[in-house]
Scaffold this motif. Structure first.
Motif, PDB file in Angstrom:
ATOM      1  N   ARG A 186       0.836  -1.205   0.000  1.00  0.00           N
ATOM      2  CA  ARG A 186       0.000   0.000   0.000  1.00  0.00           C
ATOM      3  C   ARG A 186       0.875   1.261   0.000  1.00  0.00           C
ATOM      4  O   ARG A 186       0.606   2.209  -0.746  1.00  0.00           O
ATOM      5  CB  ARG A 186      -0.933   0.011   1.209  1.00  0.00           C
ATOM      6  N   TYR A 215       2.517   1.651  -3.382  1.00  0.00           N
ATOM      7  CA  TYR A 215       1.508   2.024  -4.379  1.00  0.00           C
ATOM      8  C   TYR A 215       1.126   3.495  -4.224  1.00  0.00           C
ATOM      9  O   TYR A 215       1.073   4.249  -5.201  1.00  0.00           O
ATOM     10  CB  TYR A 215       0.278   1.129  -4.225  1.00  0.00           C
ATOM     11  N   GLU A 216       0.874   3.907  -2.992  1.00  0.00           N
ATOM     12  CA  GLU A 216       0.509   5.300  -2.755  1.00  0.00           C
ATOM     13  C   GLU A 216       1.667   6.247  -3.041  1.00  0.00           C
ATOM     14  O   GLU A 216       1.452   7.434  -3.336  1.00  0.00           O
ATOM     15  CB  GLU A 216       0.017   5.471  -1.319  1.00  0.00           C
ATOM     16  N   SER A 263     -10.146  -3.328  -4.364  1.00  0.00           N
ATOM     17  CA  SER A 263      -9.926  -1.890  -4.245  1.00  0.00           C
ATOM     18  C   SER A 263      -8.683  -1.613  -3.413  1.00  0.00           C
ATOM     19  O   SER A 263      -8.378  -2.339  -2.467  1.00  0.00           O
ATOM     20  CB  SER A 263     -11.139  -1.224  -3.578  1.00  0.00           C
ATOM     21  N   VAL A 264      -7.942  -0.582  -3.775  1.00  0.00           N
ATOM     22  CA  VAL A 264      -6.804  -0.158  -2.973  1.00  0.00           C
ATOM     23  C   VAL A 264      -7.115   1.113  -2.202  1.00  0.00           C
ATOM     24  O   VAL A 264      -6.227   1.694  -1.585  1.00  0.00           O
ATOM     25  CB  VAL A 264      -5.539   0.061  -3.857  1.00  0.00           C
ATOM     26  N   ASP A 265      -8.358   1.537  -2.223  1.00  0.00           N
ATOM     27  CA  ASP A 265      -8.759   2.750  -1.476  1.00  0.00           C
ATOM     28  C   ASP A 265      -8.949   2.440   0.000  1.00  0.00           C
ATOM     29  O   ASP A 265      -9.263   1.324   0.378  1.00  0.00           O
ATOM     30  CB  ASP A 265     -10.042   3.308  -2.061  1.00  0.00           C
ATOM     31  N   GLU A 308      -3.644  -2.170  -9.054  1.00  0.00           N
ATOM     32  CA  GLU A 308      -4.850  -1.436  -9.451  1.00  0.00           C
ATOM     33  C   GLU A 308      -5.982  -2.386  -9.813  1.00  0.00           C
ATOM     34  O   GLU A 308      -7.149  -2.132  -9.504  1.00  0.00           O
ATOM     35  CB  GLU A 308      -4.548  -0.534 -10.651  1.00  0.00           C
TER      36      GLU A 308
END
Length: 302
Positions: free
Chosen positions: A81, A84-85, A300-302, A182
């Motif tokens: 995470r 990715y962010e 989801s990665v949110d 994603e």
């Protein structure tokens, strides 16, 4: 334009391995753009090792110290995470007990593929890559779904082709592009230990991504493999539970999805010969817990 890459390392109470591992990263021919180390609330000298590495400044090091031990699965979830962010194009995952060859990252970055695996050798130069070339979730009689792997297929790295297609991997030299995250989401932290890498690889392949092991991307393992765990102990619970979860989530037919029940029944019936009441209790508890985890993880990665 060249892609950026972040290395994600998860560590817990293995300062004696982490320090030489970080040193090996400084010798990489291709410098990483970030090295993200997730320290799972270690109680040994790990914080001091990381502090020395930060002071030395030889690596673009980012340290995340968790408040409690999230397990390997939770650590990789958090590390991926974070990478990715951070916007990195590729994410390279590894444990604290490996040392990449200086050319390893160069070889991986030169390959225009979304999912790649470095090939592991032991400290004596012997092939010990256990990534699966066949992971069988179709036939219920395959008690262990990994029915073939690089090590047994080829014996020696020199006899491998330059690329080998894999059906499963370990988070020990596995590299993904951000588009994979994603598409399928992050590693599932609920596994705690074992099979989080298996789950992620299955999701990637089912989303249409192919996974390639690269013969010339060499990662040296500093410890001997020890995949034999006390099935009556706490690790045994996770071994059973997470094996069952993979079958319940991804079994390709009803017979495979029922296999956890049959395994649990067999273990209970044979418990007096194997692990006694403790293993029987483990497998029974694992079956119940696996049923609660049977839903697919979020994409989801949110």
């Amino acid at each position: 334009m060249s892609e950026t890459v972040a290395i994600v390392v998860v560590t817990y109470n293995r300062a004696h391995l982490l320090e030489p591992m970080l040193e090996s990263l400084t010798r990489l021919e291709r410098r990483p753009d970030a090295v993200i180390v997730v320290d799972n609330a270690s109680t040994d000298d790990t914080p001091a090792v990381l502090e020395r590495a930060q002071r030395a400044g030889a690596l673009p090091l980012q340290v995340i110290r968790t408040a409690s031990n999230l397990g390997g699965a939770g650590g990789f979830h958090l590390g991926v995470r974070t990478a990715y962010e951070g916007g990195y194009d590729r994410i390279w995952l590894m444990d604290d007990d490996v040392a990449p060859d200086p050319t390893c990252l160069t070889v991986l970055m030169d390959a225009d593929e979304d999912c790649l695996m470095a090939v592991r050798e032991d400290s004596q130069g012997r092939l010990c890559e256990k990534a699966a070339t066949r992971f069988d979730l179709t036939h219920p009689w395959a008690i262990k779904p990994k029915t073939a792997m690089v090590e047994t297929d080829y014996g020696f790295r020199r006899t491998m082709p330059a690329r080998v297609e894999l059906e499963n991997v370990a988070f020990e030299g596995f590299m993904v592009r951000r588009r994979v995250v994603e598409r399928i989401g992050l590693p599932d932290p609920s596994y705690f230990i074992f099979y989080d890498d298996v789950d992620f690889a299955i999701r990637a392949r089912r989303a249409g991504f192919r996974i390639w092991g690269l013969r010339d991307a060499v990662l040296v393992r500093q410890l001997d493999f020890d995949q034999q765990h006390d099935l009556a102990g706490w690790k045994g619970f996770y071994m059973y539970r997470n094996l069952f979860v993979v079958h319940l989530r991804y079994g390709e037919n009803l017979a495979v999805r029922l296999k956890p029940l049959l395994i649990a029944l067999a273990v209970v019936l044979l418990s007096s010969l194997r692990g006694g009441r403790a293993e029987a209790a483990n497998v029974t508890r694992a079956l119940r817990a696996a049923w609660e985890m049977r839903a697919l993880p979020s994409s989801s990665v949110d």
